[in-house]
Design an enzyme around this catalytic site. Structure first.
Site, PDB file in Angstrom:
ATOM      1  N   GLY A  13      -8.795  -4.847  -8.040  1.00  0.00           N
ATOM      2  CA  GLY A  13      -8.655  -6.230  -7.572  1.00  0.00           C
ATOM      3  C   GLY A  13      -9.944  -6.784  -6.999  1.00  0.00           C
ATOM      4  O   GLY A  13      -9.922  -7.608  -6.080  1.00  0.00           O
ATOM      5  N   ARG A  16     -12.168 -11.121  -8.059  1.00  0.00           N
ATOM      6  CA  ARG A  16     -11.858 -12.505  -7.691  1.00  0.00           C
ATOM      7  C   ARG A  16     -12.872 -12.991  -6.655  1.00  0.00           C
ATOM      8  O   ARG A  16     -13.078 -12.340  -5.629  1.00  0.00           O
ATOM      9  CB  ARG A  16     -10.451 -12.597  -7.113  1.00  0.00           C
ATOM     10  CG  ARG A  16     -10.034 -14.034  -6.912  1.00  0.00           C
ATOM     11  CD  ARG A  16      -8.571 -14.187  -6.598  1.00  0.00           C
ATOM     12  NE  ARG A  16      -8.253 -15.590  -6.532  1.00  0.00           N
ATOM     13  CZ  ARG A  16      -7.370 -16.127  -5.720  1.00  0.00           C
ATOM     14  NH1 ARG A  16      -6.646 -15.364  -4.931  1.00  0.00           N
ATOM     15  NH2 ARG A  16      -7.170 -17.427  -5.711  1.00  0.00           N
ATOM     16  N   SER A 159      -2.525  -4.036   5.570  1.00  0.00           N
ATOM     17  CA  SER A 159      -2.451  -5.368   6.172  1.00  0.00           C
ATOM     18  C   SER A 159      -1.919  -5.242   7.583  1.00  0.00           C
ATOM     19  O   SER A 159      -1.334  -4.214   7.955  1.00  0.00           O
ATOM     20  CB  SER A 159      -1.494  -6.234   5.345  1.00  0.00           C
ATOM     21  OG  SER A 159      -1.209  -7.451   5.979  1.00  0.00           O
ATOM     22  N   TYR A 172       6.359  -8.153   0.746  1.00  0.00           N
ATOM     23  CA  TYR A 172       4.956  -7.880   1.120  1.00  0.00           C
ATOM     24  C   TYR A 172       4.903  -6.917   2.307  1.00  0.00           C
ATOM     25  O   TYR A 172       4.168  -5.927   2.294  1.00  0.00           O
ATOM     26  CB  TYR A 172       4.262  -9.202   1.467  1.00  0.00           C
ATOM     27  CG  TYR A 172       2.780  -9.078   1.722  1.00  0.00           C
ATOM     28  CD1 TYR A 172       1.882  -8.912   0.670  1.00  0.00           C
ATOM     29  CD2 TYR A 172       2.269  -9.128   3.021  1.00  0.00           C
ATOM     30  CE1 TYR A 172       0.511  -8.799   0.905  1.00  0.00           C
ATOM     31  CE2 TYR A 172       0.895  -9.018   3.263  1.00  0.00           C
ATOM     32  CZ  TYR A 172       0.035  -8.857   2.197  1.00  0.00           C
ATOM     33  OH  TYR A 172      -1.327  -8.745   2.420  1.00  0.00           O
ATOM     34  N   LYS A 176       3.442  -3.071   2.263  1.00  0.00           N
ATOM     35  CA  LYS A 176       2.280  -2.654   3.061  1.00  0.00           C
ATOM     36  C   LYS A 176       2.660  -1.539   4.044  1.00  0.00           C
ATOM     37  O   LYS A 176       1.859  -0.637   4.298  1.00  0.00           O
ATOM     38  CB  LYS A 176       1.665  -3.854   3.789  1.00  0.00           C
ATOM     39  CG  LYS A 176       1.060  -4.894   2.825  1.00  0.00           C
ATOM     40  CD  LYS A 176      -0.097  -4.358   1.991  1.00  0.00           C
ATOM     41  CE  LYS A 176      -0.805  -5.435   1.198  1.00  0.00           C
ATOM     42  NZ  LYS A 176      -1.929  -4.931   0.395  1.00  0.00           N
TER      43      LYS A 176
HETATM   44  N1  NAD Z   1      -6.546 -12.339   2.935  1.00  0.00           N
HETATM   45  C1  NAD Z   1      -5.851 -11.828   3.926  1.00  0.00           C
HETATM   46  O1  NAD Z   1      -5.613 -12.489   4.938  1.00  0.00           O
HETATM   47  C2  NAD Z   1      -5.337 -10.419   3.824  1.00  0.00           C
HETATM   48  C3  NAD Z   1      -4.830  -9.826   4.999  1.00  0.00           C
HETATM   49  C4  NAD Z   1      -4.347  -8.543   4.942  1.00  0.00           C
HETATM   50  C5  NAD Z   1      -4.384  -7.836   3.764  1.00  0.00           C
HETATM   51  N2  NAD Z   1      -4.879  -8.408   2.633  1.00  0.00           N
HETATM   52  C6  NAD Z   1      -4.890  -7.606   1.404  1.00  0.00           C
HETATM   53  O2  NAD Z   1      -6.204  -7.519   0.906  1.00  0.00           O
HETATM   54  C7  NAD Z   1      -6.154  -7.355  -0.529  1.00  0.00           C
HETATM   55  C8  NAD Z   1      -7.048  -8.396  -1.167  1.00  0.00           C
HETATM   56  O3  NAD Z   1      -6.538  -9.683  -0.862  1.00  0.00           O
HETATM   57  P1  NAD Z   1      -7.393 -11.028  -0.923  1.00  0.00           P
HETATM   58  O4  NAD Z   1      -7.076 -11.799   0.274  1.00  0.00           O
HETATM   59  O5  NAD Z   1      -8.796 -10.730  -1.263  1.00  0.00           O
HETATM   60  O6  NAD Z   1      -6.649 -11.779  -2.112  1.00  0.00           O
HETATM   61  P2  NAD Z   1      -7.071 -12.121  -3.606  1.00  0.00           P
HETATM   62  O7  NAD Z   1      -5.900 -12.814  -4.195  1.00  0.00           O
HETATM   63  O8  NAD Z   1      -8.390 -12.786  -3.620  1.00  0.00           O
HETATM   64  O9  NAD Z   1      -7.232 -10.669  -4.242  1.00  0.00           O
HETATM   65  C9  NAD Z   1      -6.199  -9.952  -4.814  1.00  0.00           C
HETATM   66  C10 NAD Z   1      -6.726  -9.381  -6.113  1.00  0.00           C
HETATM   67  O10 NAD Z   1      -5.709  -8.524  -6.676  1.00  0.00           O
HETATM   68  C11 NAD Z   1      -5.729  -8.762  -8.063  1.00  0.00           C
HETATM   69  N3  NAD Z   1      -4.467  -8.345  -8.694  1.00  0.00           N
HETATM   70  C12 NAD Z   1      -3.251  -8.931  -8.570  1.00  0.00           C
HETATM   71  N4  NAD Z   1      -2.360  -8.306  -9.364  1.00  0.00           N
HETATM   72  C13 NAD Z   1      -3.024  -7.282  -9.981  1.00  0.00           C
HETATM   73  C14 NAD Z   1      -2.656  -6.287 -10.898  1.00  0.00           C
HETATM   74  N5  NAD Z   1      -1.409  -6.190 -11.384  1.00  0.00           N
HETATM   75  N6  NAD Z   1      -3.604  -5.407 -11.328  1.00  0.00           N
HETATM   76  C15 NAD Z   1      -4.880  -5.495 -10.859  1.00  0.00           C
HETATM   77  N7  NAD Z   1      -5.290  -6.439  -9.982  1.00  0.00           N
HETATM   78  C16 NAD Z   1      -4.371  -7.324  -9.547  1.00  0.00           C
HETATM   79  C17 NAD Z   1      -5.998 -10.244  -8.219  1.00  0.00           C
HETATM   80  O11 NAD Z   1      -6.450 -10.569  -9.526  1.00  0.00           O
HETATM   81  C18 NAD Z   1      -7.046 -10.467  -7.151  1.00  0.00           C
HETATM   82  O12 NAD Z   1      -8.353 -10.255  -7.640  1.00  0.00           O
HETATM   83  C19 NAD Z   1      -4.693  -7.469  -0.927  1.00  0.00           C
HETATM   84  O13 NAD Z   1      -4.153  -6.171  -1.082  1.00  0.00           O
HETATM   85  C20 NAD Z   1      -4.065  -8.174   0.259  1.00  0.00           C
HETATM   86  O14 NAD Z   1      -2.704  -7.878   0.393  1.00  0.00           O
HETATM   87  C21 NAD Z   1      -5.356  -9.692   2.637  1.00  0.00           C
END
Ligand code: NAD
Length: 276
Positions: A13, A16, A159, A172, A176
């Site tokens: 992931g 992006r 998370s 979600y 997590k």
């Molecule tokens: N942004 C926040 O506030 C936050 C807080 C806590 C945890 N997180 C976690 O951090 C991680 C990254 O989140 P982010 O905020 O950068 O979001 P984001 O949406 O930018 O990144 C998520 C990525 O996962 C990829 N993805 C989704 N489904 C997929 C699949 N089936 N196979 C491969 N890749 C896939 C997407 O294409 C994307 O690039 C996630 O696991 C999210 O739950 C984010």
């Protein structure tokens, strides 16, 4: 710097723009790792919004940025819901660079939020498939190689929702919490093989996903976007929201020998908002 020169790292992931995965892979590249940038590349399945997908061109651009930072980098599409894709992803890292030292399970879906009594089975499955099964599958295939080569590090991006409950986010939050369970089980089972397994638990970060969540929760609470965001900042002991770089630094530390005696940990990186 954490002494990661020449290590081989795979980050799911990470294709992006402005995502946590992008920051992690760029940080590992700057640390001197050979990196595998990976993402799903295209929308697959009705549950998944194309708005939230790291497209193939974006993934290639992240790999270019890693090369520009001086790292060897390849981009490999992988849908983490598919065991054959996950096996091929780890295989691609080993073919290109001879081994795999670091796996970061970052791919996640955080935008399928529904009132619990209306929560669709399809949404539940979609979230659990990416956030939990995806980490299981990539970890399994990475661990096969790590065991054979004498060790490695796995970091799962969990998370704050791995420690506390959030409304409309049953799948979600469960995924997590489950990811921390996977982290602990893998840590105790794989420790004697030299494999350390940890999780990082971020609070809010305004990535593409974070922006969507701000819009969703501010609307639910009847607040305008910036009033809602101000509330997050005001209740944070360090007085700000998280940055993708905060998570990248924690991942680099946990992946390094500086964390040689740390495994099974679920580390909050939340400015003190979450502390248990
Ligand atoms: N942004 C926040 O506030 C936050 C807080 C806590 C945890 N997180 C976690 O951090 C991680 C990254 O989140 P982010 O905020 O950068 O979001 P984001 O949406 O930018 O990144 C998520 C990525 O996962 C990829 N993805 C989704 N489904 C997929 C699949 N089936 N196979 C491969 N890749 C896939 C997407 O294409 C994307 O690039 C996630 O696991 C999210 O739950 C984010």
């Amino acid at each position: 710097m954490y002494g990661l020169q020449g290590k081989v790292a795979v980050v799911t992931g990470s294709g992006r723009r402005n995502g946590i995965g992008e920051a992690i892979v760029l940080r590992l590249a700057a640390e001197g790792c050979h990196v595998v940038v990976s993402d799903i590349g295209k929308p697959i399945g009705n549950e998944f919004s194309s708005e939230h997908i790291g497209a193939t061109e974006e993934m290639e651009a992240v790999a270019d940025a890693c090369r520009n930072a001086g790292a060897k980098a390849i981009a490999v599409p992988c849908d983490v819901r598919s065991e054959s894709d996950c096996e091929a992803l780890i295989g691609a890292a080993v073919s290109a660079f001879g081994r795999i030292d670091i796996l970061v399970n970052n791919a996640g879906v955080g935008y399928l939020m529904e009132p619990f009594t209306e929560f669709r089975e399809s949404s539940w499955d979609a979230v659990l498939d990416v956030n939990l099964k995806g980490a299981f599958l990539c970890s399994k295939h990475a661990a096969i190689h790590m065991k054979a080569q004498g060790g490695g590090s796995i970091v799962n991006i969990a998370s704050q929702a791995a420690k506390s409950g959030f409304p409309f986010a049953a799948a979600y939050t469960a995924s997590k919490h489950g990811l921390v369970g996977l982290t602990r089980s893998n840590a105790v089972e794989l420790g004697r093989d030299g494999i350390r397994v940890n999780a990082v638990c971020p609070n809010h970060i305004t990535t593409g996903l974070g922006h969507w969540q701000n819009k969703f929760f501010s609307k639910k609470l009847g607040l305008d976007y910036y009033t809602y965001l101000r509330g997050i900042v005001d209740r944070n002991p360090l007085g700000r929201t998280g940055l993708t770089e905060d998570i990248a630094k924690a991942v680099a530390f946990l992946s390094s020998d500086q964390a040689a005696y740390i495994t099974g940990e679920a580390m909050n990186v939340s400015g003190g908002e979450e502390y248990h």
